[in-house]
Design an enzyme around this catalytic site. Sequence first.
Site, mmCIF file in Angstrom:
data_model
loop_
_atom_site.group_PDB
_atom_site.id
_atom_site.type_symbol
_atom_site.label_atom_id
_atom_site.label_comp_id
_atom_site.label_asym_id
_atom_site.label_seq_id
_atom_site.Cartn_x
_atom_site.Cartn_y
_atom_site.Cartn_z
ATOM 1 N N HIS A 140 34.979 43.098 40.268
ATOM 2 C CA HIS A 140 33.711 42.404 40.041
ATOM 3 C C HIS A 140 33.542 41.248 41.027
ATOM 4 C CE1 HIS A 140 31.504 39.087 37.903
ATOM 5 N NE2 HIS A 140 30.608 40.047 37.773
ATOM 6 N N GLU B 139 32.505 42.644 44.325
ATOM 7 C CA GLU B 139 31.080 43.006 44.299
ATOM 8 C C GLU B 139 30.208 41.793 44.625
ATOM 9 O OE1 GLU B 139 27.838 42.451 41.327
ATOM 10 O OE2 GLU B 139 29.355 43.658 40.296
ATOM 11 N N HIS B 140 30.526 40.656 44.021
ATOM 12 C CA HIS B 140 29.762 39.426 44.286
ATOM 13 C C HIS B 140 29.851 39.036 45.757
ATOM 14 C CE1 HIS B 140 28.562 37.195 40.444
ATOM 15 N NE2 HIS B 140 28.900 38.409 40.044
ATOM 16 N N GLU C 213 29.915 32.652 34.655
ATOM 17 C CA GLU C 213 29.499 33.955 34.135
ATOM 18 C C GLU C 213 30.467 34.432 33.049
ATOM 19 O OE1 GLU C 213 28.857 38.524 35.771
ATOM 20 O OE2 GLU C 213 28.739 36.870 37.198
#
Length: 431
Positions: A66, A69-70, A141
């Site tokens: 993840h 991905e960012h 997040e």
Amino acid sequence: MKKEYKKINETLYSEVLPNGLTVYLLPKPGFHKTYGLFTTDYGSIDNRFIPRGQKEFITVPDGIAHFLEHKMFEKETGDVFQDFGKQGASANAFTSFTKTSYLFSATDNIDLNLTTLLDFVQAPYFTAESVNKEKGIIGQEIQMYQDDPNWRQFFGIINNLYPEHPLHIDIAGTVESIDEITAEDLYTCYNTFYHPSNMKLFVVGNIDPAEMMTLIKENQAAKDFPVPQPIKREFPAETLTDIKKSDCLEMPVTRAKGILGIKMLTTDLPADNRELLRFKTATSLLWQLLLGSTSKNYLRLYDAGIIDDTFGYEFNLDRTFCFADFGGDSDEPQELTKAVQTILINYGEDSEINEANLTLLKKRMMGKFFQSLNSLEYIANQFNQNLFGDLTLFDLPEIIQSITLEDIYVCGQRLINEDAMSEFFMYPKED
């Protein structure tokens, strides 16, 4: 390769390029918007593997897929989101347990936006400074999800079912785990999992498939990639004895929540891709027959006040895991899980499982499927999630029609096992 699905009036073009990239093109004449989706077979559970060019397994920090991905959107020249915006497109990305996808949607400049998608995903740029800056953003997040009761309930039951498997770890990781991530870690994961041979490109919209395929081929031919190598991942051996039978959590919620989970060992799943897709589809029908919103069981529990309209269920079948969960808000959460467990265990004698109900639900499932074909966004997001070998999303109508009552009972025999069940409760936190 051109494959026509005459019953649903769809034509899918596919080709495996010399570098290993699998390309799927779905022309939709008359639609204004086009979606491009670029997906790698790499998700949050892939935290232990042999890096490309090495011989020993390594373990990377949780949440790195993840995090990667960012970071892919940030380049030395600026933010890729801004590039898409200038080109009239909107872009997004998401990471699941097993996949990471990057996508754009646009009505104009399709060739330019597709080139941007391919180029930015295939050109990583990570620095120590930018990685450290991102840690604070992703930390926020993570905290946001930790404050979400439904998210916590979902991972609560997964933690019970899969205490050893990395599936139980939040997709974004923890604040502590992402703090360990370095730029070097990101490059290691990228170089292992973002090779074209581990990726798929899907484009759907008002496109000319021949021209689009030529554009993609020329784009890929201009880039150098190492020779494809098989990826070696490692996961802990799964048994039913690992399962934690019950757990609970207190959170600032107004009503309690109860959820029942069932785990199935992947060694018990059908090996053939067509049979696996039939199993997944038949299982969805089994849950609808037993606990769907039109079933007598659902109405009985609803009328008794044991469940309300928050009640729902999910079935997850993917690489290395298979589980179902059933739950919602309830003043009597233990009554909820007990009632659902009783219904599941006694599926063999349940009068809801009959030919008339199955026929009705199959028609409803087909209707929803055909309706979904009007949404390019749905097709784009579902396509790569529903690949079973050579079978695609568009094979579903034939699969649905082939499901028999016997298939439904076989699913029950394979899945419903009291030893494979667990429950998780969330109670209002008292001041």
